[in-house]
Design an enzyme around this catalytic site. Structure first.
Site, mmCIF file in Angstrom:
data_model
loop_
_atom_site.group_PDB
_atom_site.id
_atom_site.type_symbol
_atom_site.label_atom_id
_atom_site.label_comp_id
_atom_site.label_asym_id
_atom_site.label_seq_id
_atom_site.Cartn_x
_atom_site.Cartn_y
_atom_site.Cartn_z
ATOM 1 N N LYS A 206 -15.367 -15.637 3.730
ATOM 2 C CA LYS A 206 -15.379 -16.580 2.603
ATOM 3 C C LYS A 206 -16.533 -16.258 1.650
ATOM 4 C CE LYS A 206 -18.225 -20.240 4.483
ATOM 5 N NZ LYS A 206 -18.508 -21.558 4.897
ATOM 6 N N LYS B 170 -22.994 -18.528 -0.004
ATOM 7 C CA LYS B 170 -24.373 -18.389 -0.501
ATOM 8 C C LYS B 170 -25.171 -17.443 0.362
ATOM 9 C CE LYS B 170 -24.388 -23.341 -1.216
ATOM 10 N NZ LYS B 170 -24.630 -24.611 -0.600
ATOM 11 N N LYS C 294 -23.608 -19.965 12.959
ATOM 12 C CA LYS C 294 -24.982 -19.904 12.442
ATOM 13 C C LYS C 294 -25.998 -19.659 13.536
ATOM 14 C CE LYS C 294 -24.665 -22.000 7.980
ATOM 15 N NZ LYS C 294 -25.105 -23.029 7.052
#
Ligand code: TYM
Length: 329
Positions: A192, A195, A109
């Site tokens: 994966k 969101k 991230k």
């Protein structure tokens, strides 16, 4: 058995969340004392507008209720139980920089811009450890991507117990779905379902209508080969393997029995069957969700009741941790 788990309140809930976590949460309500929460404090570590955060918290709570989380469990939002943040601060004294630096989610991230990342993003896993330790959780149902964070929670618990010579925190066990540990993107079998993927075609949202679900499966990436007669033979075909895994998890079947049923057939036959199955499972959830969203105040009231129950359970552990470290409270 004390079951605790959470979901970050950013974006939409998707099929990966449902099959990897929520389905297990619903089932575990009969097996032990369950606490499920909306991780709104965690959401603050990314860029989220106040409006989006407030909306997402109510909508995700309603989605969990629509999926079958009911009064057998305690459902609440993290920010309403200040013990999470208070214990997090104490555990920030126990966790080591080196441990947090190794977290793959932090590395992914923050990317190359570590200097510009929020401090909260770095210390995110310590709050997650506090989330489970404040209730002395024994089982934490999560998808595979959260395994590393749970291992860190165990390391923090062990170091705290040792440093302060107490037996306060039991070590939480990650409970990872066997059927759907990691549901992949519909557009890329190596990523994966998430969101944060910019492509909405990569995921089935729990709010998607039937046509959208059917279209997304139709457009899902696959390969031209027919299905083999053994699930193992899909090892090198990640997109195909993912669709079979989704079919099996949605129908509570063994993936081997699914490939056996469709052996020799192409995706032109398999995809519509998968779409029909997904619609039969998800459309009742969506209908209940839409009803619940008609009365957002009632969802908020449910969260407030949950927070009151959760606060009572968290208080003695927080007090014991404060005493152990010598805080006068
Ligand atoms: P989050 O919000 O990303 O995901 C919620 C749950 O869904 C699972 N999941 C998946 N499972 C299978 N396949 C996928 N593609 C997939 N994507 C998501 C996640 O593993 C998770 O179980 N940090 C956590 C939230 C959290 C938490 C906690 C979890 C905060 N505190 C304490 C457990 C205990 C997160 O961001 O999950």
């Amino acid at each position: 058995m004390r079951v605790v788990s959470g979901i970050q309140t950013t974006g939409n809930l998707h099929l990966g969340n449902y099959l990897g976590a929520i389905k297990n949460w619903v089932a575990m309500q009969d097996q032990g004392e369950c606490l499920f929460f909306l991780a709104d404090l965690h959401a603050l570590t990314g860029n989220i507008s106040p409006h989006e955060l407030a909306n997402s918290t109510i909508e995700m709570a309603a989605t969990l209720m629509a999926s079958g989380i009911d009064d057998r469990a305690i459902l609440f939002n993290q920010a309403r139980v200040p013990a999470h943040a208070e214990l997090c601060w104490i555990l920030n004294g126990t966790a080591r920089m080196g441990w947090l630096n190794r977290m793959t989610q932090w590395k992914d991230k923050a990317g190359k811009n570590r200097e510009g990342a929020s401090v909260g993003l770095f210390t995110y896993p310590v709050l997650q450890a506090a989330d489970v330790l404040v209730y002395k959780a024994t089982h934490v149902p999560v998808g595979e991507d959260q395994k590393q964070h749970l291992e860190l929670a165990r390391d923090i618990a062990t170091k705290f117990n040792t440093d302060y010579e107490v037996e306060l925190f039991p070590l939480p066990e990650p409970f990872i779905s066997k059927a759907a540990p990691r549901i992949m993107s519909l557009r890329d079998g190596s990523a994966k379902m998430s969101k944060s993927d910019p492509s909405d075609l990569s995921r089935i949202n729990l709010s998607d209508d039937d046509d959208t679900i059917a279209q997304k499966f139709k457009k899902a990436k696959t390969d031209p080969e027919p299905l083999p007669d053994s699930f193992e033979a899909l090892a090198e075909r990640p997109e195909a393997k993912n669709l079979v895994t989704i079919f099996a998890a949605l129908s509570d079947r063994d993936p081997q029995s699914v490939v056996a049923e469709f052996a020799g057939q192409g995706f032109g036959a398999f995809k519509p069957a998968l779409a029909d199955l997904a619609i039969s499972v998800l459309s009742p959830v969506r209908e209940r969700l839409n009803q619940l969203l008609g009365d957002r105040a009632a969802v908020g009231a449910q969260l407030a009741r949950g927070a009151a129950r959760a606060s009572e359970l968290a208080a003695p552990t927080l007090l014991a941790a404060q005493k152990a470290v010598g805080l006068q409270v």
